[in-house]
Scaffold this active site. Sequence first.
Site, PDB file in Angstrom:
ATOM      1  CD  GLU A 102      23.141  24.885  18.003  1.00 17.40           C
ATOM      2  OE1 GLU A 102      21.521  25.204  19.024  1.00 17.40           O
ATOM      3  OE2 GLU A 102      23.727  24.720  18.897  1.00 17.40           O
ATOM      4  CB  CYS A 123      20.823  23.840  21.492  1.00 17.98           C
ATOM      5  SG  CYS A 123      21.951  25.201  22.196  1.00 17.98           S
TER       6      CYS A 123
END
Length: 542
Positions: A293, A327
């Site tokens: 990720e 994120c």
Amino acid sequence: MSFGNYNVPLPVNEPIFEYRPGCPERAKLKAEIRRQREEVVQIPLIIGGKEIFTEKKIKVVMPHKHSHVLAECSVAGEKELKDAVEASMAAKASWEDMPWEHRAAIFLKAAELASTKYRAKLNAATMNNQSKVAYQAEIDSACELIDFLRFNVYFADQIYREQPESIKGVWNRLVYRPLEGFVLAISPFNFTAIGLNLVASPAMVGNTVVWKPATTAVLSNYYVMQLLMEAGLPAGVINFVPSSGADVSRVVVSDIRLAGFHFTGSTEVFSDVWKHVGNHLKDYISYPRLVGETGGKNYVFAHASADVPAVSCALVRGAYEYQGQKCSAASRAYIPESMWPTLRPMLLSEIEKLKVGDVADFTNFMSAVIDKNSFNTIKSAIDNANAASDADVLCGGYDDSEGYFIEPTVILTDNKDYETMHTELFGPVLTVFVYPDNEFEKTLTECATSSKYALTGAIFSQDREVLASMEKVLMNSAGNFYINDKPTGAMVGQQPFGGARGSGTNDKAGSPLNLYRWISLKTVKESFVPPHDVNYPFMLEE
């Protein structure tokens, strides 16, 4: 040998402590923050269950007061990294042979310890070392961390129950094996819970792990390691080795026994590892599973029918919680021209109220960015915007005299291709592009196709037909998609997290999908009465 089919506890999301004035949790957390600031922790490597101190050390500081040293951390070199790989391999056979209910119990006990004994310790370390305010630490290093442990045990148990159909005289079985080799996990600074999940999810299903934590989050990650050991994790199952990325790539990624790579961090680092693995694919025992990720350039897109106060709230929380270092943080916004005169003063008024400072002051909404490099990158972007002809800095600023502080910043641009509409800054900077109402469809398509990332996105409208059309156009632009809500705050078991394109492999942490990546299945067919005749009926003569 005794055996039973056991039901693991049904998980529910850990309740969030609010830390209101006067409550005992608030007092306990504040006391732990003070206690941690009064000591300098010596952080070792942990290899094969043993603490190892090296000559090379780094100082662990508070980003909001960078002169304050919280800890000194030993750094692994080539020898220690090789030892960590060997320790992982040495622990592998006994760990994968441990009955599932005993493996599961270790992680369920860790969840209980994190919910009680370790809660204040983990949260205070995340606050001091990673500059998270109390609420942001609570939803990370307490609640999400606990949720990962409980939900993943439940998900693994459900996976193990999945078996194929069998017919008369045949028994078909699936054997759920760990990967053949070891797993390397590299964790980021921004979520303590991610560090836990990157190592615990492969370990839970029988793998052994080499863990390189971010050196800017090493204090809380060290306490996570202590938590797992106290819960009963056997020596060598997870090996804790703070180290340089270059050494890990050269020593660990290159090892032919690498079976999996579990990563959260920059797109560039993940791409480099993928390239390295690809270039040496013939050397590995098996194809390494690469799960990552990575970056994001997450958007908020408002239609003219949207609820303006809801858009304003989503922008402020989405862009500035934890200094924009999630994120999933909102970093670009598309606002209709008809809305902007109302939204602009509302947004700037809310931003003006935000307090920025030391996390020990619970009235602060934000604190410092993680380190000098991050500060300089964001400072440069703000300076460039101030000097640009196609951008205007509506609010914001910076000061690193005591801590790496970036004020919540809004950049207004009339250029949809302006640098900060595309470049990930990982800081509290929101870029706003105001589009003509009659160019809604065109701008929506540009939002969908203009970024190399596809992590999170949010849309706002009070018209259901518009929402449906927006979702269709933006289908591949985000792995986590929000309707009339900010693009942050995914919860384990509710919104599995991950994105595609340059944002990663979209293997959805917080769901069974991620656990499947750490399992290698074997199909077993057993015939109770096997045939003796080679010939088939169609071969008989007329």
